[in-house]
Motif scaffolding. Structure first.
Motif, PDB file in Angstrom:
ATOM      1  N   ASP A 278      -1.167   6.043   6.988  1.00 63.73           N
ATOM      2  CA  ASP A 278      -2.359   6.583   6.331  1.00 63.73           C
ATOM      3  C   ASP A 278      -2.723   5.773   5.083  1.00 63.73           C
ATOM      4  O   ASP A 278      -3.902   5.538   4.802  1.00 63.73           O
ATOM      5  CB  ASP A 278      -2.132   8.045   5.957  1.00 63.73           C
ATOM      6  N   ALA A 279      -1.704   5.339   4.339  1.00 67.37           N
ATOM      7  CA  ALA A 279      -1.964   4.594   3.097  1.00 67.37           C
ATOM      8  C   ALA A 279      -2.622   3.252   3.360  1.00 67.37           C
ATOM      9  O   ALA A 279      -3.446   2.780   2.565  1.00 67.37           O
ATOM     10  CB  ALA A 279      -0.659   4.395   2.323  1.00 67.37           C
ATOM     11  N   ILE A 280      -2.260   2.618   4.493  1.00 66.60           N
ATOM     12  CA  ILE A 280      -2.843   1.305   4.794  1.00 66.60           C
ATOM     13  C   ILE A 280      -4.009   1.425   5.774  1.00 66.60           C
ATOM     14  O   ILE A 280      -4.589   0.405   6.182  1.00 66.60           O
ATOM     15  CB  ILE A 280      -1.775   0.336   5.347  1.00 66.60           C
ATOM     16  N   GLY A 281      -4.343   2.660   6.172  1.00 66.41           N
ATOM     17  CA  GLY A 281      -5.497   2.895   7.030  1.00 66.41           C
ATOM     18  C   GLY A 281      -5.380   2.287   8.406  1.00 66.41           C
ATOM     19  O   GLY A 281      -6.339   1.694   8.914  1.00 66.41           O
ATOM     20  N   ALA A 282      -4.228   2.443   9.067  1.00 66.01           N
ATOM     21  CA  ALA A 282      -3.975   1.794  10.352  1.00 66.01           C
ATOM     22  C   ALA A 282      -4.120   2.776  11.511  1.00 66.01           C
ATOM     23  O   ALA A 282      -3.647   3.911  11.438  1.00 66.01           O
ATOM     24  CB  ALA A 282      -2.579   1.182  10.373  1.00 66.01           C
TER      25      ALA A 282
ATOM     26  N   VAL B   4      11.077   4.356   8.116  1.00 68.53           N
ATOM     27  CA  VAL B   4      10.688   5.053   9.357  1.00 68.53           C
ATOM     28  C   VAL B   4      10.264   6.490   9.059  1.00 68.53           C
ATOM     29  O   VAL B   4       9.272   6.984   9.612  1.00 68.53           O
ATOM     30  CB  VAL B   4      11.840   5.025  10.383  1.00 68.53           C
ATOM     31  N   THR B   5      11.009   7.183   8.189  1.00 67.90           N
ATOM     32  CA  THR B   5      10.656   8.572   7.881  1.00 67.90           C
ATOM     33  C   THR B   5       9.327   8.676   7.149  1.00 67.90           C
ATOM     34  O   THR B   5       8.730   9.760   7.088  1.00 67.90           O
ATOM     35  CB  THR B   5      11.749   9.242   7.015  1.00 67.90           C
ATOM     36  N   ARG B   6       8.852   7.563   6.598  1.00 67.20           N
ATOM     37  CA  ARG B   6       7.572   7.585   5.877  1.00 67.20           C
ATOM     38  C   ARG B   6       6.445   6.910   6.669  1.00 67.20           C
ATOM     39  O   ARG B   6       5.369   6.655   6.115  1.00 67.20           O
ATOM     40  CB  ARG B   6       7.716   6.885   4.517  1.00 67.20           C
ATOM     41  N   THR B   7       6.695   6.582   7.963  1.00 69.75           N
ATOM     42  CA  THR B   7       5.678   5.848   8.732  1.00 69.75           C
ATOM     43  C   THR B   7       4.333   6.574   8.817  1.00 69.75           C
ATOM     44  O   THR B   7       3.289   5.917   8.724  1.00 69.75           O
ATOM     45  CB  THR B   7       6.177   5.484  10.143  1.00 69.75           C
TER      46      THR B   7
ATOM     47  N   GLN C  34      -3.399  -0.862  15.259  1.00 72.35           N
ATOM     48  CA  GLN C  34      -3.185  -1.607  14.017  1.00 72.35           C
ATOM     49  C   GLN C  34      -1.763  -1.419  13.500  1.00 72.35           C
ATOM     50  O   GLN C  34      -1.163  -2.358  12.962  1.00 72.35           O
ATOM     51  CB  GLN C  34      -4.199  -1.167  12.968  1.00 72.35           C
ATOM     52  N   MET C  35      -1.211  -0.215  13.701  1.00 70.98           N
ATOM     53  CA  MET C  35       0.175   0.003  13.320  1.00 70.98           C
ATOM     54  C   MET C  35       1.094  -0.847  14.199  1.00 70.98           C
ATOM     55  O   MET C  35       2.128  -1.352  13.744  1.00 70.98           O
ATOM     56  CB  MET C  35       0.538   1.488  13.452  1.00 70.98           C
TER      57      MET C  35
ATOM     58  N   VAL D 150       1.964  -0.515   0.417  1.00 70.69           N
ATOM     59  CA  VAL D 150       1.450   0.850   0.287  1.00 70.69           C
ATOM     60  C   VAL D 150       0.580   0.968  -0.966  1.00 70.69           C
ATOM     61  O   VAL D 150      -0.511   1.554  -0.932  1.00 70.69           O
ATOM     62  CB  VAL D 150       2.619   1.854   0.241  1.00 70.69           C
ATOM     63  N   LEU D 151       1.052   0.414  -2.071  1.00 67.58           N
ATOM     64  CA  LEU D 151       0.282   0.490  -3.332  1.00 67.58           C
ATOM     65  C   LEU D 151      -1.053  -0.235  -3.222  1.00 67.58           C
ATOM     66  O   LEU D 151      -2.062   0.207  -3.764  1.00 67.58           O
ATOM     67  CB  LEU D 151       1.104  -0.093  -4.472  1.00 67.58           C
ATOM     68  N   LEU D 152      -1.059  -1.346  -2.484  1.00 66.19           N
ATOM     69  CA  LEU D 152      -2.279  -2.141  -2.339  1.00 66.19           C
ATOM     70  C   LEU D 152      -3.151  -1.667  -1.174  1.00 66.19           C
ATOM     71  O   LEU D 152      -4.291  -2.132  -1.041  1.00 66.19           O
ATOM     72  CB  LEU D 152      -1.917  -3.616  -2.133  1.00 66.19           C
ATOM     73  N   GLY D 153      -2.604  -0.761  -0.344  1.00 67.87           N
ATOM     74  CA  GLY D 153      -3.335  -0.339   0.846  1.00 67.87           C
ATOM     75  C   GLY D 153      -3.556  -1.478   1.818  1.00 67.87           C
ATOM     76  O   GLY D 153      -4.557  -1.539   2.527  1.00 67.87           O
ATOM     77  N   SER D 154      -2.613  -2.411   1.884  1.00 65.06           N
ATOM     78  CA  SER D 154      -2.766  -3.638   2.665  1.00 65.06           C
ATOM     79  C   SER D 154      -1.890  -3.630   3.912  1.00 65.06           C
ATOM     80  O   SER D 154      -0.660  -3.572   3.819  1.00 65.06           O
ATOM     81  CB  SER D 154      -2.401  -4.853   1.802  1.00 65.06           C
ATOM     82  N   GLN D 155      -2.532  -3.701   5.076  1.00 67.70           N
ATOM     83  CA  GLN D 155      -1.785  -3.808   6.323  1.00 67.70           C
ATOM     84  C   GLN D 155      -1.019  -5.128   6.381  1.00 67.70           C
ATOM     85  O   GLN D 155       0.112  -5.177   6.887  1.00 67.70           O
ATOM     86  CB  GLN D 155      -2.727  -3.697   7.515  1.00 67.70           C
TER      87      GLN D 155
END
Length: 389
Positions: free
Chosen positions: A35-39, A27-30, A43-44, A93-98
Motif C-alpha cells: 500500500d505504501a508503494i502503491g503496487a 513479509v509480515t508487513r507486505t 507490480q508487487m 516505504v518512506l519514499l513510496g518508491s517501488q
C-alpha cells in the motif's frame, strides 16, 4: 563435542536464524509495504522480482566466492547485504518508491543467496564431523527466526508501528548478531587449493547425471517453492483472497512459521523411526493437502488449520533433501551445493513468478502449480533414502 565444533555449530544456529528473522520482518508487513508503494499484484510481483534477480546472482556467485575466500567470508558478506536490505526497504516505504523497495529485496536476495549456500556447506561438514543429522535443526533455526520475526511483526502491526521504524530496529539487532559470532566459523574453510582446482578442472561427470541426485533436485524444488510461496504471498493471499485483516494475515503467517519450526526441531524423532523417504512422502501429502484447501476452501477456521498443515508438510523437505544429497561416497560437497542451489532458486526466485500468474488468474490459481509439484515430490520421495558409500 569439541569446543571449536561447538562454537562453529552455535554460530551456524545464529546465522541460520538471522535471514529468517529478516525475511519475516518484511513479509509480515507486505500488505502495508504494498500500500505504501502503491503496487498492484503484478507490480508487487515486479518488486519481488528484485528478490529473484538478487537471489539468482547471490546463489550463482556463492560457489566461486567460497572457493576463493572461504565459507566465513561468504556468509559474512551475505549477511551484511541482508542487513543493508532492511535499511533499503525502509527507505522505499518512506519514499513510496517501488524501485527502491525492489532494490531492498534485491539486496536481501543477493545476501541470502550467498549466506545460505555458505552455511549449508558448513552444516553438511559439521554433520560429517558429528556423524549425525543436524541440518534439520539448523533449518529449524531459520524457521525460529521467521517465527520470532512474525511474532514481532504481528505485535507491531497491532500497535500501528511504522514499517520504517520496524525495519530499522531489526537492522540494529541483526548487526549485533553478525558481529558477535563473526569469528566462530573457521576462516579458511572451503577455500580451494591448487590441487582442488586441478581436480575440479579435470573431466568428470556432472552430479546431475546421477538419477538419484536429479530426483532429489526435483523434490527440493517442489518443497522449497512451497516454503517460498508462503514466505512471499501467504499474508497477501489471506488478506486479498480470504478477507482477513492485515493483523490477521500476520497471525496466519505466524501460525505457518510456528508449524515450520515445530516440524524441523521435532522431525528428528520421525526421521529416526520411519526413515527419510516415508517422512518426505508424508510431509508432501500433508503440505499439498493444506495448500489445496487454501485454494479451494473458504472457511476461515479451516483455512487456519490448512496453513498449519502447509507449514508442517514443507518443514522437512529442504533439510532432508540436503542431508540425503550429502550421504554416500564421492563428491558430497558438489552434490550438496547443487541441491542447495536448486532449492534456494525455487524458494527465492519461484514465488515472484507465482505473482505474475496470480495477476491474471488469481493467487489461489497460482498456488495450484505448487500443489502439482508437491504431488511429484510425493511420488519420487524414495530418492531421499540414504545411500551408503
Amino acid at each position: 563435542m569439541d569446543r571449536n565444533v561447538q562454537r562453529r555449530t552455535r554460530a551456524l544456529f545464529v546465522y541460520f536464524f538471522v535471514p529468517g528473522l529478516t525475511l519475516a520482518s518484511w513479509v509480515t508487513r507486505t500488505p502495508e509495504i504494498r500500500d505504501a508503494i502503491g503496487a498492484s499484484v503484478a507490480q508487487m510481483g515486479l518488486v519481488l522480482f528484485g528478490l529473484s534477480l538478487g537471489s539468482m546472482a547471490g546463489i550463482l556467485m556463492a560457489g566461486r566466492i567460497v572457493a576463493a575466500r572461504g565459507t566465513r567470508f561468504t556468509a559474512l558478506l551475505g549477511l551484511s547485504m541482508v542487513l543493508a536490505s532492511l535499511v533499503t526497504v525502509a527507505a522505499g516505504v518512506l519514499l513510496g518508491s517501488q524501485f527502491v523497495a525492489g532494490c531492498g529485496l534485491a539486496f536481501f536476495g543477493l545476501g541470502m543467496g550467498k549466506t545460505e549456500i555458505a552455511i549449508n556447506l558448513e552444516g553438511a561438514q559439521v554433520e560429517e564431523i558429528l556423524k549425525r543429522p543436524i541440518l534439520h535443526k539448523l533449518h529449524g533455526c531459520f524457521s525460529l527466526g521467521t517465527l520470532s520475526g512474525a511474532l514481532v511483526g504481528l505485535a507491531l502491526v497491532s500497535l500501528h508501528v511504522p514499517v520504517a521504524v520496524h525495519m530499522a530496529a531489526v537492522a540494529v539487532l541483526v548487526a549485533g548478531l553478525i558481529i558477535a559470532f563473526r569469528h566462530d566459523i573457521p576462516a579458511k574453510n572451503g577455500i580451494q587449493t591448487a590441487h582442488d582446482r586441478a581436480v575440479q578442472t579435470a573431466p568428470k561427470a556432472s552430479v546431475w547425471q546421477d538419477s538419484r541426485v536429479l530426483l532429489i533436485g526435483v523434490i527440493v524444488f517442489a518443497m522449497a517453492l512451497a516454503e517460498g510461496a508462503a514466505n512471499d504471498w501467504l499474508p497477501i493471499v489471506m488478506v486479498d483472497e480470504h478477507g482477513f485483516s492485515a493483523a490477521s494475515g500476520s497471525l496466519i503467517f505466524l501460525a505457518f512459521t510456528a508449524a515450520m519450526t515445530l516440524g524441523r526441531f521435532g522431525g528428528g524423532v520421525f526421521l529416526a523411526r520411519y526413515g527419510a523417504a516415508r517422512v518426505m512422502r508424508a510431509c508432501a501429502i500433508l503440505g499439498g493437502a493444506g495448500i489445496a484447501y487454501i485454494i479451494f476452501g473458504n472457511n476461515p477456521w479451516l483455512a487456519g488449520i490448512a496453513v498449519i498443515m502447509w507449514g508442517l508438510g514443507t518443514s522437512l523437505g529442504f533439510p532432508v533433501a540436503l542431508s540425503s544429497a550429502g550421504s554416500g561416497g564421492g563428491d558430497s560437497t558438489a552434490r550438496v551445493k547443487a541441491v542447495a542451489t536448486v532449492g534456494y532458486l525455487a524458494m527465492l526466485v519461484g514465488p515472484p513468478g507465482l505473482g505474475f500468474v496470480g495477476e491474471h488468474h488469481g493467487l489461489r490459481s497460482a498456488l495450484m502449480i505448487v500443489v502439482l509439484l508437491i504431488a511429484v515430490a510425493a511420488l519420487t520421495a524414495r530418492a531421499v533414502s540414504p545411500r551408503t558409500a
